[in-house]
Design a protein around this motif. Structure first.
Motif, PDB file in Angstrom:
ATOM      1  N   GLU A 172      28.048  -8.693 -38.126  1.00 16.68           N
ATOM      2  CA  GLU A 172      27.129  -9.055 -39.202  1.00 16.68           C
ATOM      3  C   GLU A 172      27.716  -8.867 -40.601  1.00 16.68           C
ATOM      4  OE1 GLU A 172      23.870  -8.261 -42.047  1.00 16.68           O
ATOM      5  OE2 GLU A 172      25.149  -6.732 -41.170  1.00 16.68           O
ATOM      6  N   PRO A 173      28.301  -7.692 -40.911  1.00 15.98           N
ATOM      7  CA  PRO A 173      28.804  -7.523 -42.293  1.00 15.98           C
ATOM      8  C   PRO A 173      29.849  -8.564 -42.679  1.00 15.98           C
ATOM      9  CG  PRO A 173      28.751  -5.423 -41.149  1.00 15.98           C
ATOM     10  CD  PRO A 173      28.461  -6.466 -40.120  1.00 15.98           C
ATOM     11  N   SER A 174      30.734  -8.923 -41.741  1.00 16.59           N
ATOM     12  CA  SER A 174      31.760  -9.914 -42.074  1.00 16.59           C
ATOM     13  C   SER A 174      31.136 -11.275 -42.349  1.00 16.59           C
ATOM     14  CB  SER A 174      32.763 -10.056 -40.922  1.00 16.59           C
ATOM     15  OG  SER A 174      33.145  -8.817 -40.444  1.00 16.59           O
ATOM     16  N   ILE A 175      30.098 -11.612 -41.585  1.00 17.76           N
ATOM     17  CA  ILE A 175      29.465 -12.908 -41.798  1.00 17.76           C
ATOM     18  C   ILE A 175      28.765 -12.925 -43.147  1.00 17.76           C
ATOM     19  CG2 ILE A 175      27.698 -14.483 -40.947  1.00 17.76           C
ATOM     20  CD1 ILE A 175      28.264 -13.384 -38.150  1.00 17.76           C
ATOM     21  N   ARG A 176      28.041 -11.839 -43.451  1.00 13.21           N
ATOM     22  CA  ARG A 176      27.328 -11.768 -44.732  1.00 13.21           C
ATOM     23  C   ARG A 176      28.301 -11.830 -45.902  1.00 13.21           C
ATOM     24  NH1 ARG A 176      22.662 -13.213 -43.479  1.00 13.21           N
ATOM     25  NH2 ARG A 176      21.454 -11.843 -42.160  1.00 13.21           N
ATOM     26  N   ALA A 177      29.479 -11.208 -45.708  1.00 12.14           N
ATOM     27  CA  ALA A 177      30.441 -11.171 -46.803  1.00 12.14           C
ATOM     28  C   ALA A 177      31.207 -12.483 -46.910  1.00 12.14           C
ATOM     29  CB  ALA A 177      31.402 -10.012 -46.593  1.00 12.14           C
ATOM     30  N   GLY A 178      30.963 -13.411 -45.985  1.00  7.36           N
ATOM     31  CA  GLY A 178      31.622 -14.706 -46.036  1.00  7.36           C
ATOM     32  C   GLY A 178      33.089 -14.647 -45.684  1.00  7.36           C
ATOM     33  N   GLU A 179      33.460 -13.707 -44.798  1.00 10.87           N
ATOM     34  CA  GLU A 179      34.879 -13.533 -44.486  1.00 10.87           C
ATOM     35  C   GLU A 179      35.323 -14.335 -43.266  1.00 10.87           C
ATOM     36  OE1 GLU A 179      35.105  -9.371 -43.952  1.00 10.87           O
ATOM     37  OE2 GLU A 179      35.083  -8.922 -46.093  1.00 10.87           O
ATOM     38  N   TYR A 199      22.504 -10.490 -25.925  1.00 12.03           N
ATOM     39  CA  TYR A 199      21.063 -10.460 -26.165  1.00 12.03           C
ATOM     40  C   TYR A 199      20.409 -11.734 -25.631  1.00 12.03           C
ATOM     41  CZ  TYR A 199      16.636 -10.630 -28.646  1.00 12.03           C
ATOM     42  OH  TYR A 199      15.310 -10.752 -28.967  1.00 12.03           O
ATOM     43  N   ALA A 213      10.224 -11.336 -39.503  1.00 14.16           N
ATOM     44  CA  ALA A 213      10.961 -10.663 -38.444  1.00 14.16           C
ATOM     45  C   ALA A 213      10.545  -9.204 -38.314  1.00 14.16           C
ATOM     46  CB  ALA A 213      12.458 -10.757 -38.704  1.00 14.16           C
ATOM     47  N   GLY A 236      10.656  -5.466 -36.028  1.00  8.51           N
ATOM     48  CA  GLY A 236      11.726  -4.696 -35.428  1.00  8.51           C
ATOM     49  C   GLY A 236      12.594  -4.069 -36.493  1.00  8.51           C
ATOM     50  N   GLY A 237      13.865  -4.309 -36.488  1.00  7.01           N
ATOM     51  CA  GLY A 237      14.719  -3.728 -37.500  1.00  7.01           C
ATOM     52  C   GLY A 237      15.823  -2.890 -36.897  1.00  7.01           C
ATOM     53  N   SER A 238      16.050  -3.006 -35.583  1.00 10.66           N
ATOM     54  CA  SER A 238      17.159  -2.269 -34.999  1.00 10.66           C
ATOM     55  C   SER A 238      18.455  -2.977 -35.374  1.00 10.66           C
ATOM     56  CB  SER A 238      17.011  -2.209 -33.484  1.00 10.66           C
ATOM     57  OG  SER A 238      17.175  -3.494 -32.961  1.00 10.66           O
ATOM     58  N   ASP A 242      18.921  -6.407 -33.856  1.00 12.72           N
ATOM     59  CA  ASP A 242      18.177  -7.485 -34.504  1.00 12.72           C
ATOM     60  C   ASP A 242      18.939  -8.009 -35.706  1.00 12.72           C
ATOM     61  OD1 ASP A 242      16.259  -7.100 -32.666  1.00 12.72           O
ATOM     62  OD2 ASP A 242      14.900  -5.972 -33.967  1.00 12.72           O
ATOM     63  N   ILE A 243      19.560  -7.090 -36.435  1.00 17.41           N
ATOM     64  CA  ILE A 243      20.278  -7.492 -37.645  1.00 17.41           C
ATOM     65  C   ILE A 243      21.495  -8.345 -37.276  1.00 17.41           C
ATOM     66  CG2 ILE A 243      21.622  -6.603 -39.565  1.00 17.41           C
ATOM     67  CD1 ILE A 243      19.669  -4.106 -39.254  1.00 17.41           C
ATOM     68  N   HIS A 297       5.985 -15.126 -30.078  1.00 18.12           N
ATOM     69  CA  HIS A 297       7.048 -14.626 -30.963  1.00 18.12           C
ATOM     70  C   HIS A 297       8.290 -14.289 -30.144  1.00 18.12           C
ATOM     71  CE1 HIS A 297       9.148 -12.525 -34.069  1.00 18.12           C
ATOM     72  NE2 HIS A 297       8.173 -12.735 -34.932  1.00 18.12           N
ATOM     73  N   ASN A 340      10.683 -12.356 -30.633  1.00 20.46           N
ATOM     74  CA  ASN A 340      11.083 -10.945 -30.582  1.00 20.46           C
ATOM     75  C   ASN A 340      10.309 -10.163 -29.535  1.00 20.46           C
ATOM     76  OD1 ASN A 340      12.646 -11.710 -32.685  1.00 20.46           O
ATOM     77  ND2 ASN A 340      11.867 -10.218 -34.150  1.00 20.46           N
ATOM     78  N   GLN A 384      25.178 -10.612 -51.056  1.00 25.16           N
ATOM     79  CA  GLN A 384      26.623 -10.364 -51.132  1.00 25.16           C
ATOM     80  C   GLN A 384      26.997  -9.642 -52.412  1.00 25.16           C
ATOM     81  OE1 GLN A 384      29.105 -13.807 -50.407  1.00 25.16           O
ATOM     82  NE2 GLN A 384      27.997 -14.245 -48.516  1.00 25.16           N
ATOM     83  N   GLN A 407      11.137  -3.855 -45.283  1.00 27.43           N
ATOM     84  CA  GLN A 407      12.035  -4.343 -44.232  1.00 27.43           C
ATOM     85  C   GLN A 407      13.414  -4.693 -44.762  1.00 27.43           C
ATOM     86  OE1 GLN A 407      10.549  -7.406 -41.785  1.00 27.43           O
ATOM     87  NE2 GLN A 407       9.084  -6.071 -40.783  1.00 27.43           N
ATOM     88  N   VAL A 457      15.717  -1.729 -44.957  1.00 25.89           N
ATOM     89  CA  VAL A 457      16.241  -1.256 -43.664  1.00 25.89           C
ATOM     90  C   VAL A 457      17.096  -2.322 -42.987  1.00 25.89           C
ATOM     91  CG1 VAL A 457      15.571  -0.341 -41.419  1.00 25.89           C
ATOM     92  CG2 VAL A 457      14.225   0.224 -43.437  1.00 25.89           C
ATOM     93  N   ASN A 458      16.637  -3.573 -43.055  1.00 27.73           N
ATOM     94  CA  ASN A 458      17.331  -4.625 -42.306  1.00 27.73           C
ATOM     95  C   ASN A 458      18.494  -5.250 -43.063  1.00 27.73           C
ATOM     96  OD1 ASN A 458      15.405  -4.202 -40.450  1.00 27.73           O
ATOM     97  ND2 ASN A 458      14.427  -6.200 -40.609  1.00 27.73           N
ATOM     98  N   LYS A 508      29.522  -0.409 -45.514  1.00 28.72           N
ATOM     99  CA  LYS A 508      30.970  -0.288 -45.729  1.00 28.72           C
ATOM    100  C   LYS A 508      31.290   0.502 -46.993  1.00 28.72           C
ATOM    101  CE  LYS A 508      32.715  -4.458 -43.489  1.00 28.72           C
ATOM    102  NZ  LYS A 508      33.126  -5.850 -43.754  1.00 28.72           N
ATOM    103  N   LEU A 568       9.518  -0.113 -34.612  1.00 26.22           N
ATOM    104  CA  LEU A 568      10.034   0.031 -35.966  1.00 26.22           C
ATOM    105  C   LEU A 568      10.995   1.206 -36.080  1.00 26.22           C
ATOM    106  CD1 LEU A 568       6.678  -0.489 -37.859  1.00 26.22           C
ATOM    107  CD2 LEU A 568       8.587  -2.060 -37.858  1.00 26.22           C
ATOM    108  N   ASP A 569      11.720   1.478 -35.000  1.00 27.96           N
ATOM    109  CA  ASP A 569      12.688   2.572 -34.960  1.00 27.96           C
ATOM    110  C   ASP A 569      12.089   3.947 -35.224  1.00 27.96           C
ATOM    111  OD1 ASP A 569      14.921   1.504 -33.985  1.00 27.96           O
ATOM    112  OD2 ASP A 569      15.981   1.261 -35.884  1.00 27.96           O
ATOM    113  N   HIS A 620       9.454  -0.572 -25.511  1.00 25.87           N
ATOM    114  CA  HIS A 620       9.093  -1.064 -26.834  1.00 25.87           C
ATOM    115  C   HIS A 620       7.610  -1.419 -26.857  1.00 25.87           C
ATOM    116  CE1 HIS A 620       9.134  -3.554 -30.468  1.00 25.87           C
ATOM    117  NE2 HIS A 620      10.216  -2.880 -30.798  1.00 25.87           N
TER     118      HIS A 620
END
Lengths: 292, 550
Positions: free
Chosen positions: A44-51, A66, A244, A246-248, A251-252, B67, B69, B307, B322, B325-326, B334, B424-425, B433
């Motif tokens: 995920e972080p690499s995709i968000r950073a556009g790398e 998943y 959306a 959840g938030g695990s 999921d991200i 849904h 999820n 970004q 959200q 957290v998300n 990083k 929600l963790d 769940h």
């Protein structure tokens, strides 16, 4: 003795330019696909950073895991395969019969039969009347709601009709003299000569049915009856929607590359079919060129 | 000989057809409260707070928004426990969330709809009102004691008035909230503030000073870079203009409405020309001029803004619980030592207010198919809907599940998920769940409710934020101005061009593409777009309502 004709300057320039331009076209076409492939394996972080470009960064299979760990995914994938195969078989049978009949110039009422088909290219009953029709025929929540209403694509029908018309009449006459009846002529003479066209039509139909989601979405009320396209469409909506839950961490990760994974998963099977059908295209084109 | 001509036959047939038509239209007139044929399975004495239990097993059809999820499962505890408590089974028509609205239109249009149609957002019910396929539920509120009870207890009458159609009825049973609930605000990089000895800003003026200090420390950055430009409802700077607008007493951003209630003058004013709106624009324009606010803030995509925030090119951004957290925390994983938190919405000239002038306490809701009215179980169904969506017990059940199985309750009434159940963790170690394995906290069945019930799912951090916001004052709901059908038609024609123009010019003014001394010219351009005519409609409707209903 073989005399070698040297290429003129013009031809050489053309060759180079041709190669450059075609390579560029290939790159432009292939790059997005490779990028999607790379994204589907990246974190995920690499995709968000556009790398992510051509190679995956932070290789992982979490989204794949998943998606494929859900038994509903496989149920729906099976549905897609079944719907596509059955629908294509029915569509081919119906279209061939209709087109072959229409290709016979001595058929009475031929114009009427053609116009009946052509009218549906421009006018449809509309969404709700169609829905009411299918529902009152009792087709809802069954495979027939998907495979029957779209059995004949008029465009394909007309292409096929034109192809049959171009076949030399003498062949069929000869076959008739040798004792074949109408069905024999169609099955043993006409169809074997039409492999290129049939391959094309099978491809057109199967790709269309494979990708189609709307009819299934309309007529299926239970999730275990849906094709995988609807399943994945819903998954994307859930992962990218503002709602959306959840938030695990999973999921991200999923929200980051669910679209890429989805594309890969749905495209691969049809991509694998393509090379096998491709050779019929080539042959068909050459056949047309030699005949003249 | 008696012979019929063809014309006669046609005439007779046509007459019969007309008679049949007349017969059809006659049906509507007797839709009064005669419910004696529709009471099968209903409780004879059902009051607010009672447990609804059908007198015989019943099955109701429901449109189910599936849904991804938490995809629907047949063996959810929700179904079996619901049947145990109420004697009601649901027969679901499952529709993927992605295309719920299209399918809803289709099956309502084709007359094939389930009786209960949840998850309908205002004003999505309006086309169905026009086509007459949904029930005017306001006619049957006497069957819904819990609903009425909450409307009275929580003072929701004026909120409900906003749902009324031209015929004075409403067709949607909305989710009811006890209180206005604030989620969206700004997030800041708290570690960066700390590093430079800066306090968390409490007012918009303080925010400006903070941004200035950050700009001094990081001259190459825009300390504030905004997102939420494309989230529906699409509006540039959707959240920023919304929360800043409420500080100035106007509806801005994704809450923009052409008319704002002016509490001081006690009248409706045109938002885009209001003094508060101008001051808000001036404030943002200064931020842009001083290089504190990223000029791309009103156009860039969420990903671009994220970004910048993730790579330390900006330090302030819009957020809700959200997205902290998300989005931001994983994005910043990083960066060594980076911390990010929601701050209470900065305070402006309106003082410490909790929400804007138009804040509603209604959520998306349930429509009832008109065909349900003819069912012999109609009364039981309305009682059941009332119990599940509006009773305290029903709301608790839909959210938390079954006491002892999915949650426990201590002496003070505080609920806790059982250790094996995650949501929600709150219990990251839990193997099951609450949504996926039990079917509770389901967007189809759980909305609205008491503040206490909503907050019971918040993290400590979020509860802290809510506490800060709750100490502020809530503005009263603006008075209604229900249009007649004719007025609504006119207003609709005028609304969009005005709104589009305001939106477009707002961004131009903020970015300095149009100098602020042209404000008067801008107002006359609004007049050319019939601003005054529009305000006249509003004022007329408001005066009429005030005269008729006090």
């Amino acid at each position: 003795m073989v005399t070698k004709v040297r290429d003129t300057r013009g031809v050489r320039v053309f060759r180079v330019l041709n190669a450059v331009i075609l390579t560029a076209v290939v790159v432009v076409t292939v790059y997005p696909f490779l990028n999607v492939l790379a994204r589907s394996f990246s974190d995920e972080p690499s995709i968000r950073a556009g790398e992510v470009n051509l190679l995956p960064r932070g290789f992982n299979l979490r989204t794949y895991r998943y998606v494929t760990s859900d038994s509903m995914f496989w149920t729906n994938y099976r549905n897609t395969v079944v719907y596509t195969v059955v629908a294509t078989l029915i569509a081919m049978a119906m279209t061939i019969c209709y087109a072959y009949v229409l290709s016979k110039k001595h058929l009475r009422g031929r114009t009427a039969l053609v116009s009946i088909a052509v009218v549906t290219m421009f006018f449809t009953g509309g969404l709700i009347p169609n829905y009411v029709l299918i529902t009152s025929l009792g087709l809802k929540n069954s495979i027939w709601a998907i495979v029957l209403p779209n059995a004949i694509n008029v465009f394909n029908l007309l292409v096929m009709k034109a192809f049959f018309e171009a076949l030399p009449l003498e062949l069929e006459e000869a076959a008739a003299v040798d004792g074949l009846n109408t069905y024999g002529i169609l099955l043993r003479i006409v169809l074997p000569l039409s492999k290129a066209m049939i391959a094309t039509m099978v491809l057109f139909y199967s790709v269309a049915f494979w990708n189609s989601w709307f009819t299934a979405f309309l007529y299926m009320d239970r999730s275990e009856l849906l094709p995988v396209t609807v399943y994945l469409r819903n998954l994307i909506a859930g992962a990218t929607g503002a709602t959306a839950a959840g938030g695990s961490t999973t999921d991200i990760q999923i929200s980051a590359n669910i679209q890429a994974v989805t594309i890969v998963l749905t495209v691969i099977p049809i991509l694998l079919v393509y090379p096998f059908i491709q050779r019929y295209f080539v042959r068909g084109v050459m056949l047309g060129a030699v005949k003249g | 000989m008696f012979e019929l001509t063809r014309r006669q036959v046609l005439g007779v047939a046509g007459g019969g057809f007309l008679l049949a038509l007349a017969g059809c239209s006659g049906d509507d007139s007797d839709s009064d409260q005669k419910l004696s044929d529709n009471r099968v399975g209903a409780m004879s004495d059902y009051k607010a707070g009672d447990q609804f239990k059908a007198t015989e097993p019943l099955t109701f059809t429901v449109l189910y928004n599936n849904h991804p999820n938490y995809p629907i499962q047949k063996d959810w505890l929700f179904w079996s426990e619901l049947e145990k408590r109420t004697g009601v089974k649901f027969q679901t028509t499952e529709v993927p969330l992605s295309d719920y609205n299209s399918k809803r239109s289709l099956i309502l249009g084709s007359g094939d709809a389930p009786f209960i149609i949840p998850k309908t957002y205002r004003p999505d019910e309006e086309p169905f009102v026009a086509s007459g396929t949904v029930l005017p539920v306001s006619d049957y509120l006497d069957l819904m004691p819990n609903f009425q009870d909450k409307i009275n207890k929580w003072n929701l009458q004026s909120d409900m008035d906003s749902l009324r159609q031209a015929d004075g009825k409403f067709y949607l049973l909305p989710g009811l909230h006890e209180d206005v609930w604030t989620d969206y605000t700004l997030a800041v990089r708290t570690d960066v503030l700390q590093k430079h000895n800066l306090q968390v800003p409490t007012t918009w003026e303080e925010l400006r000073d903070t941004l200035k200090a950050l700009k001094a420390a990081y001259p190459n950055s825009y300390p504030f870079s905004e997102r939420f430009n494309q989230s529906p409802p699409t509006a540039p700077g959707g959240n920023l203009l919304n929360i800043l607008g409420q500080a100035y007493g106007v509806n801005g951003g994704w809450n923009y409405q052409n008319a704002t209630w002016d509490y001081n003058a006690s009248k409706w004013v045109f938002t885009g020309a209001a003094d508060g709106y101008k001051q808000m624009i001036e404030y943002l324009n200064t931020l842009v001029k001083e290089g504190l606010l990223d000029p791309e803030s009103f156009t860039q995509s969420d990903d671009q803004a994220r970004q910048k925030f993730a790579s330390g090119k900006s330090f302030v951004i819009s957020a809700n619980a959200q997205s902290i957290v998300n989005d931001y925390r994983p994005d910043l994983a990083k960066v060594q030592g980076a911390t990010v938190a929601k701050i209470p919405i900065p305070i402006g000239p309106m003082g410490p207010v909790r929400s804007g002038p138009g804040a509603s306490r209604l959520e998306n809701g349930v429509m009832i198919s008109k065909k349900a009215r003819d069912s012999k179980n109609f009364v039981a169904m309305m009682q059941f809907v009332d119990w599940l969506w509006y009773s305290d017990a029903g709301e608790e059940f839909a959210r938390w599940g079954v006491e002892g199985v999915t949650y426990t309750k201590d002496g003070s009434g505080k609920r806790t998920l059982t250790p094996d159940v995650n949501m929600l963790d709150l219990n990251p170690q839990g193997t099951k769940h609450l949504q996926k394995d039990f079917g509770f906290y389901n967007g189809v069945f759980a909305y609205g409710g008491k503040t206490e019930l909503l907050e019971s799912f918040f993290s400590d951090e979020e509860r802290e934020f809510q506490k800060a916001m709750n100490s502020r004052k809530t503005l009263p709901v603006p008075p209604p101005h229900p249009f007649t059908e004719e007025e609504r038609e006119q207003a609709t024609l005028l609304e969009s061009p005005l709104k589009d123009f305001v939106t477009q010019q707002t961004v131009k003014f903020i970015l300095g593409q149009r100098p602020l001394d042209q404000w008067d010219a801008y107002v006359s351009e609004l007049k050319a777009k019939n601003m005054d005519q529009y305000m006249e409609l509003i004022t007329k409707a408001y005066d009429r309502f005030k005269k008729d209903h006090g």
